[in-house]
Design a protein around this motif. Structure first.
Motif, PDB file in Angstrom:
ATOM      1  N   TYR A   1      38.346  -3.802  74.218  1.00  0.00           N
ATOM      2  CA  TYR A   1      39.384  -4.439  73.123  1.00  0.00           C
ATOM      3  C   TYR A   1      38.479  -5.550  72.237  1.00  0.00           C
ATOM      4  CZ  TYR A   1      43.436  -2.209  75.128  1.00  0.00           C
ATOM      5  OH  TYR A   1      44.249  -1.288  75.331  1.00  0.00           O
ATOM      6  N   LYS A   2      37.210  -5.872  72.808  1.00  0.00           N
ATOM      7  CA  LYS A   2      36.339  -6.755  72.157  1.00  0.00           C
ATOM      8  C   LYS A   2      35.009  -6.094  71.935  1.00  0.00           C
ATOM      9  CE  LYS A   2      38.800 -11.057  73.135  1.00  0.00           C
ATOM     10  NZ  LYS A   2      38.603 -12.380  73.576  1.00  0.00           N
ATOM     11  N   ILE A   3      34.258  -5.794  72.853  1.00  0.00           N
ATOM     12  CA  ILE A   3      32.741  -5.495  72.692  1.00  0.00           C
ATOM     13  C   ILE A   3      32.838  -4.146  71.810  1.00  0.00           C
ATOM     14  CG2 ILE A   3      30.830  -4.870  73.875  1.00  0.00           C
ATOM     15  CD1 ILE A   3      31.440  -6.827  75.892  1.00  0.00           C
ATOM     16  N   LYS A   4      33.775  -3.193  72.302  1.00  0.00           N
ATOM     17  CA  LYS A   4      33.599  -1.979  71.729  1.00  0.00           C
ATOM     18  C   LYS A   4      33.878  -1.807  70.373  1.00  0.00           C
ATOM     19  CE  LYS A   4      35.697   2.916  72.139  1.00  0.00           C
ATOM     20  NZ  LYS A   4      36.514   3.339  73.059  1.00  0.00           N
ATOM     21  N   PRO A   5      35.063  -2.238  69.882  1.00  0.00           N
ATOM     22  CA  PRO A   5      35.410  -2.493  68.260  1.00  0.00           C
ATOM     23  C   PRO A   5      34.256  -3.195  67.400  1.00  0.00           C
ATOM     24  CG  PRO A   5      36.818  -3.947  69.547  1.00  0.00           C
ATOM     25  CD  PRO A   5      36.078  -3.238  70.339  1.00  0.00           C
ATOM     26  N   ILE A   6      33.555  -4.299  68.306  1.00  0.00           N
ATOM     27  CA  ILE A   6      32.329  -4.993  67.483  1.00  0.00           C
ATOM     28  C   ILE A   6      31.195  -3.894  67.530  1.00  0.00           C
ATOM     29  CG2 ILE A   6      30.807  -7.107  67.759  1.00  0.00           C
ATOM     30  CD1 ILE A   6      33.032  -8.488  69.293  1.00  0.00           C
ATOM     31  N   LYS A   7      30.825  -3.585  68.339  1.00  0.00           N
ATOM     32  CA  LYS A   7      29.891  -2.331  68.314  1.00  0.00           C
ATOM     33  C   LYS A   7      29.903  -1.141  67.249  1.00  0.00           C
ATOM     34  CE  LYS A   7      27.642  -3.012  73.050  1.00  0.00           C
ATOM     35  NZ  LYS A   7      27.700  -2.437  74.397  1.00  0.00           N
ATOM     36  N   LYS A   8      31.032  -1.010  67.224  1.00  0.00           N
ATOM     37  CA  LYS A   8      31.560   0.128  66.168  1.00  0.00           C
ATOM     38  C   LYS A   8      31.415  -0.492  64.902  1.00  0.00           C
ATOM     39  CE  LYS A   8      35.405   3.236  64.673  1.00  0.00           C
ATOM     40  NZ  LYS A   8      36.733   3.459  64.869  1.00  0.00           N
ATOM     41  N   LYS A   9      31.795  -1.697  64.610  1.00  0.00           N
ATOM     42  CA  LYS A   9      31.490  -2.112  63.350  1.00  0.00           C
ATOM     43  C   LYS A   9      30.441  -2.537  63.024  1.00  0.00           C
ATOM     44  CE  LYS A   9      33.940  -3.139  60.361  1.00  0.00           C
ATOM     45  NZ  LYS A   9      34.225  -2.294  59.229  1.00  0.00           N
ATOM     46  N   ILE A  10      29.373  -3.020  63.771  1.00  0.00           N
ATOM     47  CA  ILE A  10      27.832  -3.391  63.633  1.00  0.00           C
ATOM     48  C   ILE A  10      27.332  -2.027  63.069  1.00  0.00           C
ATOM     49  CG2 ILE A  10      25.718  -4.170  64.813  1.00  0.00           C
ATOM     50  CD1 ILE A  10      27.805  -5.942  64.028  1.00  0.00           C
ATOM     51  N   ARG A  11      27.470  -0.891  64.016  1.00  0.00           N
ATOM     52  CA  ARG A  11      26.751   0.470  63.793  1.00  0.00           C
ATOM     53  C   ARG A  11      27.179   0.902  62.188  1.00  0.00           C
ATOM     54  NH1 ARG A  11      25.375   3.869  68.229  1.00  0.00           N
ATOM     55  NH2 ARG A  11      25.497   5.351  66.797  1.00  0.00           N
ATOM     56  N   GLU A  12      28.501   0.624  61.915  1.00  0.00           N
ATOM     57  CA  GLU A  12      28.871   1.097  60.433  1.00  0.00           C
ATOM     58  C   GLU A  12      28.005   0.129  59.521  1.00  0.00           C
ATOM     59  OE1 GLU A  12      33.098   0.173  60.271  1.00  0.00           O
ATOM     60  OE2 GLU A  12      33.348   2.283  61.615  1.00  0.00           O
ATOM     61  N   ILE A  13      27.957  -1.166  59.814  1.00  0.00           N
ATOM     62  CA  ILE A  13      27.217  -2.086  59.043  1.00  0.00           C
ATOM     63  C   ILE A  13      25.806  -1.751  58.707  1.00  0.00           C
ATOM     64  CG2 ILE A  13      26.251  -4.360  58.555  1.00  0.00           C
ATOM     65  CD1 ILE A  13      28.943  -5.446  59.886  1.00  0.00           C
ATOM     66  N   LEU A  14      25.185  -1.071  59.899  1.00  0.00           N
ATOM     67  CA  LEU A  14      23.870  -0.576  59.641  1.00  0.00           C
ATOM     68  C   LEU A  14      23.608   0.629  59.271  1.00  0.00           C
ATOM     69  CD1 LEU A  14      22.566  -1.659  63.521  1.00  0.00           C
ATOM     70  CD2 LEU A  14      21.902  -2.666  61.402  1.00  0.00           C
ATOM     71  N   GLY A  15      24.826   1.455  58.958  1.00  0.00           N
ATOM     72  CA  GLY A  15      24.524   2.621  58.345  1.00  0.00           C
ATOM     73  C   GLY A  15      24.538   3.566  59.076  1.00  0.00           C
ATOM     74  N   TYR A  16      24.804   3.545  60.534  1.00  0.00           N
ATOM     75  CA  TYR A  16      24.479   4.592  61.728  1.00  0.00           C
ATOM     76  C   TYR A  16      25.846   4.637  62.328  1.00  0.00           C
ATOM     77  CZ  TYR A  16      19.840   4.236  60.197  1.00  0.00           C
ATOM     78  OH  TYR A  16      18.525   4.226  59.551  1.00  0.00           O
TER      79      TYR A  16
ATOM     80  N   ASP B   1      22.405 -10.798  76.885  1.00  0.00           N
ATOM     81  CA  ASP B   1      22.051  -9.812  75.781  1.00  0.00           C
ATOM     82  C   ASP B   1      23.218  -9.147  75.457  1.00  0.00           C
ATOM     83  OD1 ASP B   1      19.184 -10.757  75.681  1.00  0.00           O
ATOM     84  OD2 ASP B   1      18.450  -9.322  77.269  1.00  0.00           O
ATOM     85  N   SER B   2      23.066  -8.313  74.534  1.00  0.00           N
ATOM     86  CA  SER B   2      24.350  -7.356  73.987  1.00  0.00           C
ATOM     87  C   SER B   2      24.360  -6.167  75.033  1.00  0.00           C
ATOM     88  CB  SER B   2      24.073  -7.415  72.499  1.00  0.00           C
ATOM     89  OG  SER B   2      23.016  -6.405  72.329  1.00  0.00           O
ATOM     90  N   GLY B   3      23.181  -5.953  75.412  1.00  0.00           N
ATOM     91  CA  GLY B   3      23.180  -4.626  76.077  1.00  0.00           C
ATOM     92  C   GLY B   3      22.796  -3.449  75.264  1.00  0.00           C
ATOM     93  N   VAL B   4      22.533  -3.230  74.032  1.00  0.00           N
ATOM     94  CA  VAL B   4      22.143  -2.300  73.149  1.00  0.00           C
ATOM     95  C   VAL B   4      20.898  -2.837  72.262  1.00  0.00           C
ATOM     96  CG1 VAL B   4      24.152  -1.097  73.190  1.00  0.00           C
ATOM     97  CG2 VAL B   4      23.881  -3.149  71.573  1.00  0.00           C
ATOM     98  N   GLN B   5      20.405  -1.919  71.905  1.00  0.00           N
ATOM     99  CA  GLN B   5      19.216  -2.190  71.066  1.00  0.00           C
ATOM    100  C   GLN B   5      19.141  -2.615  69.812  1.00  0.00           C
ATOM    101  OE1 GLN B   5      16.082   0.889  71.448  1.00  0.00           O
ATOM    102  NE2 GLN B   5      15.784   0.420  73.620  1.00  0.00           N
TER     103      GLN B   5
END
Length: 289
Positions: A91-106, A134-138
């Motif tokens: 409920y926190k890390i997953k939606p944040i990662k999803k948004k970050i990927r969208e911001i990056l364009g991937y 760390d975040s756990g993802v590159q």
């Protein structure tokens, strides 16, 4: 950190992301609205709210897959334990990662190229430097600006007071099992509707989440929101715990503090969840181990 970025003390951030579990106290949503209106918008910093659903509703929905929350368990043989903590990731890390990927364009399932990443600020002060991780993802590099500028929790409180934000509430789910007694008392004494909500939820999850029960995997024992492992309506929340005394001493700097109303010191950050406590762990449906 948002305020420090807005006033120029820290570099200006591109975006602020709030992961909404759908079950924060009303005061938290009201405060977020105020921050967006009075701090972020004038500084040109967009605030984005992301969500994976409503954690309360999902726990009680027999048709919804539910990420386990860290409930206190009293097993049939009298042993104590806790269910595994999965809701922070869901409920926190997953939606944040999803948004970050969208911001990056991937957006998922696109692969984020090596070397493409965001710097993500996590609000951990010097009092909790051991929680920095760390975040756990590159594609997300965690940074901890409060540690970099050597700010303690007391420094943060003094700064917020200067800004007229001394009433900043702690952000965590309304029914978080890691509330201290002072936080439970605060809900009970200041918000009757929210207190009724958490008492009702506590009773509803006594046999575990609804999905597990619907699929024939009932909890082997009973689940509770309060560490005393009795119904929340009967829990000894007027007792001041040693942790609450320690929290107050840390905030005030006075070892002989007399006011026990501070509760748990820290709020709930996706990368610094209070779920990482030295409690016995148990399977979703097995005995404590």
């Amino acid at each position: 950190m948002l305020c420090l970025s807005a006033d120029g003390t820290l570099p200006k951030i591109d975006i602020a992301v709030f992961a909404d579990t759908g079950w924060e106290p009303k005061k938290v949503y009201e405060h977020l609205d105020r921050l967006e209106r009075e701090i972020a918008a004038p500084a040109g910093i967009p605030v984005v709210r992301v969500s994976s659903g409503n954690i309360r509703n999902d726990a009680l929905d027999p048709n919804h897959r539910f990420a386990s929350m860290p409930l206190y368990i009293l097993n049939q043989d009298g042993k104590q334990g806790m269910t595994r903590r999965q809701w922070t990731g869901e409920y926190k890390i997953k939606p944040i990662k999803k948004k970050i990927r969208e911001i990056l364009g991937y957006p998922y399932p696109s692969r984020v190229p090596k070397g493409v990443f965001v710097e993500q600020w996590v609000g951990i002060s010097t009092d909790e430097f051991h929680r920095a991780k760390d975040s756990g993802v590159q594609y997300m590099h965690n940074a901890h600006p409060l540690i970099d500028i050597a700010w303690s929790r007391a420094d943060c409180i003094r700064y917020l007071e200067r800004l007229g934000l001394a009433d900043t509430p702690k952000s965590s789910c309304l029914g978080c099992p890691f509330h201290g007694n002072a936080q439970w008392r605060n809900i009970r004494d200041t918000s009757p509707s929210e207190w009724a909500d958490v008492v009702e939820f506590d009773a509803a999850i006594r046999q575990g989440n609804a999905r597990a029960n619907a699929t024939g995997n009932p909890l082997l024992g009973q689940a509770y929101l309060h560490r005393s492992r009795v119904p929340l309506s009967e829990a000894p929340i007027d007792h001041v715990t040693a942790a609450e005394w320690a929290a107050l001493r840390q905030e005030t700097g006075t070892p002989d503090a007399e006011d026990p109303e501070t509760g748990v010191v820290d709020g709930c950050s996706p990368w610094a969840c209070r779920g990482e406590l030295p409690e016995p762990v148990r399977d979703d449906f097995g005995l404590a181990v």
